[in-house]
Design a protein around this motif. Structure first.
Motif, PDB file in Angstrom:
ATOM      1  N   ARG A  21       2.840  -6.627   0.814  1.00  0.00           N
ATOM      2  CA  ARG A  21       2.559  -5.214   1.093  1.00  0.00           C
ATOM      3  C   ARG A  21       3.602  -4.312   0.440  1.00  0.00           C
ATOM      4  O   ARG A  21       3.284  -3.209  -0.036  1.00  0.00           O
ATOM      5  N   SER A  22       4.866  -4.762   0.420  1.00  0.00           N
ATOM      6  CA  SER A  22       5.926  -3.945  -0.173  1.00  0.00           C
ATOM      7  C   SER A  22       5.701  -3.754  -1.667  1.00  0.00           C
ATOM      8  O   SER A  22       6.042  -2.702  -2.230  1.00  0.00           O
TER       9      SER A  22
ATOM     10  N   THR B 223      -1.949   5.936  -2.333  1.00  0.00           N
ATOM     11  CA  THR B 223      -1.388   7.088  -1.628  1.00  0.00           C
ATOM     12  C   THR B 223      -2.190   7.410  -0.365  1.00  0.00           C
ATOM     13  O   THR B 223      -3.309   6.937  -0.171  1.00  0.00           O
ATOM     14  N   ARG B 224      -1.585   8.216   0.458  1.00  0.00           N
ATOM     15  CA  ARG B 224      -2.276   8.753   1.626  1.00  0.00           C
ATOM     16  C   ARG B 224      -3.278   9.809   1.172  1.00  0.00           C
ATOM     17  O   ARG B 224      -3.191  10.338   0.069  1.00  0.00           O
TER      18      ARG B 224
ATOM     19  N   ARG C 270       3.126   8.056  -0.979  1.00  0.00           N
ATOM     20  CA  ARG C 270       2.764   6.638  -0.985  1.00  0.00           C
ATOM     21  C   ARG C 270       2.301   6.188   0.396  1.00  0.00           C
ATOM     22  O   ARG C 270       2.757   6.700   1.418  1.00  0.00           O
ATOM     23  N   LEU C 271       1.430   5.178   0.396  1.00  0.00           N
ATOM     24  CA  LEU C 271       1.146   4.488   1.637  1.00  0.00           C
ATOM     25  C   LEU C 271       2.416   3.779   2.107  1.00  0.00           C
ATOM     26  O   LEU C 271       3.233   3.357   1.287  1.00  0.00           O
ATOM     27  N   SER C 272       2.569   3.623   3.392  1.00  0.00           N
ATOM     28  CA  SER C 272       3.691   2.864   3.952  1.00  0.00           C
ATOM     29  C   SER C 272       3.290   1.400   4.116  1.00  0.00           C
ATOM     30  O   SER C 272       2.106   1.056   4.051  1.00  0.00           O
ATOM     31  N   ASP C 273       4.285   0.550   4.345  1.00  0.00           N
ATOM     32  CA  ASP C 273       4.006  -0.861   4.623  1.00  0.00           C
ATOM     33  C   ASP C 273       3.057  -0.999   5.810  1.00  0.00           C
ATOM     34  O   ASP C 273       2.122  -1.798   5.791  1.00  0.00           O
TER      35      ASP C 273
ATOM     36  N   VAL D  62       2.686  -1.062  -2.159  1.00  0.00           N
ATOM     37  CA  VAL D  62       3.027   0.354  -1.950  1.00  0.00           C
ATOM     38  C   VAL D  62       4.018   0.853  -2.996  1.00  0.00           C
ATOM     39  O   VAL D  62       4.133   2.067  -3.207  1.00  0.00           O
TER      40      VAL D  62
ATOM     41  N   SER E 260       0.891   1.156   6.877  1.00  0.00           N
ATOM     42  CA  SER E 260      -0.442   1.636   6.522  1.00  0.00           C
ATOM     43  C   SER E 260      -1.272   0.530   5.885  1.00  0.00           C
ATOM     44  O   SER E 260      -2.483   0.436   6.123  1.00  0.00           O
ATOM     45  N   VAL E 261      -0.635  -0.297   5.060  1.00  0.00           N
ATOM     46  CA  VAL E 261      -1.358  -1.412   4.438  1.00  0.00           C
ATOM     47  C   VAL E 261      -1.815  -2.388   5.516  1.00  0.00           C
ATOM     48  O   VAL E 261      -2.947  -2.888   5.485  1.00  0.00           O
TER      49      VAL E 261
END
Length: 326
Positions: free
Chosen positions: A168-169, A236-237, A253-256, A172, A258-259
């Motif tokens: 996930r890291s 992204t959001r 960016r999406l966060s960890d 993102v 969020s994924v």
């Protein structure tokens, strides 16, 4: 007055001695002591917990006694924390003492005995994120509304995350400019990853699928077209849209987390972001792919990691008894 940047650098070592280095190595020494950003954040939370424990029991926080760390680890175990979480807390305490140039209680043999006992009682094997099947992934994609930017983003993230065996890291952190389309495949240029902390050149290749709806290459292309830009964060959001109007891609960016939420929303609460990577390894092993071929995509270093990631404990799904020829 002497320029601070020209002063020698003192580096604490695990033997508790301070080693003097020339000023020219200062920024590299600082980066080496701090570690990765995700590790820093995790350690900070763990150390706040340890400090609270020490204050409550009125014992020294820094330097800490081995009995203090052993008591803290035991309390974490009694509270139901996973063994891997307890080991991370101990690692944070070790880093704290190293940075302060203090003798670390975490190297004491007595603490090792306590940790070994905690591991035996709790069981060292963590609860692992399950692996989904390709059929489950396709079903999730079919349920998405691909007429909206959110649907296009979610499809691209799931298909790319699975086909590229991404953490996930890593997902993102991707930028649009990290994606290169070639005739054979979509190349993803990783700037940095958990196993590549030094930013060496490292690529993943994602290939075309026969059906456009489930093709990770086409899905990423359509999402980039929706973004309408050639640089900046890839996933992204969404900006909030007006009532009844879908939101448009933002710049954040999406966060960890969020994924993880996205995976659970589409595949079910039993799964997590880690399932993207575990599913790739499991399905590749089932398909008879070599460990070398799998590691070329996952970037894992050892065959043992393949064994750890493969979810092959389903007796009906993976069993040599299917191939006896009866």
């Amino acid at each position: 007055m002497e320029n601070p940047s020209s002063l020698p650098v003192l580096i604490p070592t695990r033997t508790h001695a301070l080693v003097e280095m020339p000023a020219s190595v200062g920024r590299y020494a600082e980066a080496g002591l701090q570690g990765a950003a995700n590790t820093q954040r995790g350690y900070a939370a763990d150390l706040r917990s340890f400090e609270d424990y020490c204050q409550h029991h009125q014992v020294s926080y820094l330097p800490a006694a081995v009995t203090t760390v052993a008591g803290y680890a035991s309390q974490l175990a009694d509270r139901g924390k996973k063994f891997a979480t307890i080991r991370r807390h101990v690692a944070a305490i070790a880093k704290l003492h190293q940075l302060a140039g203090q003798p670390s209680p975490t190297t004491h043999e007595a603490l090792g005995v306590v940790l070994d006992g905690i591991g035996r009682v709790l069981g060292k094997r963590q609860r692992q994120a399950p692996a989904f099947t390709v059929a489950e992934l396709k079903q999730a994609v079919r349920a998405m509304n691909l007429t909206t930017p959110t649907g296009l983003r979610d499809r691209a993230l799931l298909l790319l995350g699975f086909a590229g065996a991404f953490r996930r890291s890593e997902l993102v952190a991707l930028n649009v400019e990290d994606v290169e389309l070639t005739r054979q495949a979509l190349l993803i240029h990783l700037q940095r990853s958990k196993t590549n902390q030094y930013g060496e050149a490292e690529d993943k290749a994602v290939f075309y699928a026969p059906t456009a709806d489930y093709c990770p290459v086409r899905a990423v292309q359509e999402w980039i077209e929706c973004l309408g830009r050639t640089t900046g964060p890839l996933f992204t959001r969404m900006n909030r849209g007006a009532a009844g109007v879908p939101g448009r891609p933002g710049l954040a960016r999406l966060s960890d987390q969020s994924v993880n939420d996205l995976v659970q929303r589409h595949l079910g609460p039993a799964y997590s972001a880690h399932s993207l990577r575990a599913s790739f390894v499991t399905i590749a092993v089932e398909a008879g792919q070599s460990n070398k071929a799998i590691k070329n995509q996952t970037k894992q270093k050892t065959d043992a990691m393949i064994e750890r990631y493969a979810r092959l404990d389903d007796v009906k799904r993976f069993n040599a008894a299917q191939y006896l020829g009866l």
